[in-house]
Design a protein around this motif. Structure first.
Motif, short mmCIF file in Angstrom:
data_model
loop_
_atom_site.label_atom_id
_atom_site.label_comp_id
_atom_site.label_asym_id
_atom_site.label_seq_id
_atom_site.Cartn_x
_atom_site.Cartn_y
_atom_site.Cartn_z
N VAL A 206 -11.62 41.71 67.22
CA VAL A 206 -12.26 41.41 65.94
C VAL A 206 -11.29 41.86 64.87
O VAL A 206 -10.91 43.03 64.82
CB VAL A 206 -13.61 42.14 65.79
N SER A 207 -10.86 40.93 64.04
CA SER A 207 -9.85 41.27 63.04
C SER A 207 -10.15 40.61 61.71
O SER A 207 -10.96 39.68 61.63
CB SER A 207 -8.46 40.82 63.54
N LYS A 208 -9.49 41.09 60.69
CA LYS A 208 -9.56 40.48 59.36
C LYS A 208 -8.45 39.43 59.32
O LYS A 208 -7.30 39.73 59.61
CB LYS A 208 -9.36 41.52 58.26
N TYR A 209 -8.79 38.21 58.96
CA TYR A 209 -7.84 37.10 58.90
C TYR A 209 -7.54 36.81 57.43
O TYR A 209 -8.46 36.58 56.65
CB TYR A 209 -8.44 35.87 59.58
N ILE A 210 -6.27 36.83 57.08
CA ILE A 210 -5.88 36.61 55.68
C ILE A 210 -4.96 35.41 55.58
O ILE A 210 -3.92 35.37 56.23
CB ILE A 210 -5.18 37.85 55.09
N GLU A 211 -5.37 34.45 54.79
CA GLU A 211 -4.53 33.28 54.50
C GLU A 211 -3.70 33.64 53.28
O GLU A 211 -4.22 33.76 52.17
CB GLU A 211 -5.42 32.06 54.22
N CYS A 212 -2.41 33.86 53.48
CA CYS A 212 -1.52 34.29 52.40
C CYS A 212 -1.08 33.11 51.54
O CYS A 212 -0.99 31.98 52.02
CB CYS A 212 -0.30 35.00 52.99
N PHE B 289 1.74 27.04 65.12
CA PHE B 289 0.47 26.63 64.52
C PHE B 289 0.43 26.87 63.02
O PHE B 289 -0.54 26.53 62.36
CB PHE B 289 -0.73 27.33 65.20
N SER B 290 1.48 27.49 62.47
CA SER B 290 1.59 27.69 61.04
C SER B 290 3.05 28.00 60.72
O SER B 290 3.87 28.17 61.62
CB SER B 290 0.70 28.84 60.56
N THR B 291 3.37 28.09 59.43
CA THR B 291 4.74 28.40 59.03
C THR B 291 5.13 29.81 59.46
O THR B 291 6.18 30.03 60.05
CB THR B 291 4.89 28.28 57.50
N LYS B 292 4.26 30.77 59.16
CA LYS B 292 4.47 32.17 59.56
C LYS B 292 3.13 32.79 59.91
O LYS B 292 2.11 32.52 59.27
CB LYS B 292 5.13 32.98 58.43
N PHE B 293 3.17 33.66 60.90
CA PHE B 293 1.96 34.33 61.36
C PHE B 293 2.34 35.70 61.90
O PHE B 293 3.43 35.88 62.45
CB PHE B 293 1.29 33.52 62.47
N ALA B 294 1.43 36.66 61.74
CA ALA B 294 1.61 37.98 62.34
C ALA B 294 0.24 38.56 62.66
O ALA B 294 -0.74 38.28 61.97
CB ALA B 294 2.37 38.92 61.41
N TRP B 295 0.21 39.38 63.69
CA TRP B 295 -1.00 40.11 64.05
C TRP B 295 -0.61 41.57 64.09
O TRP B 295 0.27 41.97 64.87
CB TRP B 295 -1.49 39.67 65.41
N VAL B 296 -1.22 42.39 63.25
CA VAL B 296 -0.88 43.81 63.19
C VAL B 296 -2.15 44.67 63.32
O VAL B 296 -3.23 44.24 62.95
CB VAL B 296 -0.13 44.19 61.89
N TRP C 158 -5.45 43.07 61.80
CA TRP C 158 -5.27 42.07 60.75
C TRP C 158 -4.43 40.90 61.27
O TRP C 158 -3.40 41.10 61.89
CB TRP C 158 -4.52 42.67 59.56
N GLN C 159 -4.89 39.69 60.98
CA GLN C 159 -4.11 38.49 61.25
C GLN C 159 -3.63 37.97 59.89
O GLN C 159 -4.45 37.74 58.99
CB GLN C 159 -4.94 37.42 61.94
N LEU C 160 -2.34 37.78 59.75
CA LEU C 160 -1.74 37.30 58.50
C LEU C 160 -1.19 35.91 58.77
O LEU C 160 -0.43 35.71 59.72
CB LEU C 160 -0.63 38.23 58.04
N ASN C 161 -1.55 34.94 57.93
CA ASN C 161 -1.13 33.57 58.16
C ASN C 161 -0.59 32.95 56.87
O ASN C 161 -1.11 33.18 55.79
CB ASN C 161 -2.29 32.73 58.68
N LEU C 162 0.45 32.13 57.03
CA LEU C 162 1.01 31.35 55.92
C LEU C 162 1.14 29.92 56.42
O LEU C 162 1.87 29.66 57.37
CB LEU C 162 2.38 31.90 55.49
N GLN C 163 0.40 29.03 55.82
CA GLN C 163 0.47 27.60 56.20
C GLN C 163 1.75 27.06 55.69
O GLN C 163 2.52 26.44 55.89
CB GLN C 163 -0.70 26.80 55.61
N PRO D 276 4.72 39.90 66.11
CA PRO D 276 5.56 40.07 64.91
C PRO D 276 5.55 38.82 64.03
O PRO D 276 5.23 37.72 64.49
CB PRO D 276 6.96 40.30 65.48
N LEU D 277 5.90 38.99 62.80
CA LEU D 277 5.96 37.90 61.84
C LEU D 277 6.94 36.84 62.33
O LEU D 277 8.12 37.12 62.53
CB LEU D 277 6.40 38.45 60.47
N ASP D 278 6.42 35.60 62.57
CA ASP D 278 7.24 34.54 63.13
C ASP D 278 6.50 33.20 63.02
O ASP D 278 5.33 33.17 62.66
CB ASP D 278 7.55 34.84 64.61
N ASN D 279 7.20 32.12 63.39
CA ASN D 279 6.60 30.80 63.47
C ASN D 279 6.19 30.58 64.93
O ASN D 279 7.04 30.48 65.80
CB ASN D 279 7.60 29.73 63.03
#
Length: 186
Positions: free
Chosen positions: A132-138, A166-173, A181-186, A160-163
């Motif tokens: 269960v994580s917080k998902y953030i669309e950057c 499924f998106s331009t950049k993504f990371a799970w920390v 936290w899931q960090l996503n950049l479309q 780690p932050l990478d492509n």
């Protein structure tokens, strides 16, 4: 404001007043507590009014800390995310099952999203789960890199932050407090 919320506010006040009636404090102390309850009631009304415009119900993420890090984590998140603020803090008193002054319950807002946190007096057989994580669309590269840097500091990085395709950049920390936290950049 929906019907349930309107009914909840007087109930909260009633419970607070009942608790005060059964304490052995003097009248002056009771008057201060009643004033605090009235101020909290007004803060809650404002928050509910702000949150209810355009929304049927508000979901609140609740973070229960077993290592007395609730305040430290809350302040870390408030400083990290724009448009964030502490709404209210209720602290444990002298006779509490935890150290006096620790957070019994605090409500705060991170970029328009409500959170609640507490320092649990009981130690549970569970803690935060990455499932269960917080998902953030950057919004941009700068934001995702800043959040990745700060959230991963003293934490863990399952992805780690990478492509990943499924998106331009993504990371799970998993941050220093164990929150995922899931960090996503479309």
């Amino acid at each position: 404001m929906n019907h349930r919320m309107k009914g909840l506010i007087p109930f909260v006040i009633l419970i607070g007043l009942a608790v005060l009636a059964y304490t052995n404090q003097d009248k002056k102390s009771n008057d201060k507590e009643i004033d605090k309850l009235k101020a909290e009631n007004e803060r809650l009304r404002t928050t509910i009014k702000d949150k209810s415009s355009g929304m049927r119900k508000q979901f609140i993420t609740s973070l229960t800390f077993q290592d007395n890090n609730a305040e430290k984590a809350m302040n870390f998140y408030i400083a990290l995310f724009d448009n964030s603020r502490i709404i209210h803090i209720n602290r444990w008193g002298k006779e509490a099952p935890v150290e006096e002054g620790r957070i019994m319950k605090a409500t705060f807002e991170l970029n328009g999203n409500l959170f609640m946190c507490s320092d649990s007096p009981a130690h549970h057989n569970w803690d935060f789960s990455p499932a269960v994580s917080k998902y953030i669309e950057c919004d941009d590269e700068k934001e995702i890199e800043r959040l990745y840097s700060k959230l991963s500091e003293n934490g863990e990085v399952p992805m780690p932050l990478d492509n990943y395709g499924f998106s331009t950049k993504f990371a799970w920390v998993i941050d220093q407090f164990g929150v995922s936290w899931q960090l996503n950049l479309q």
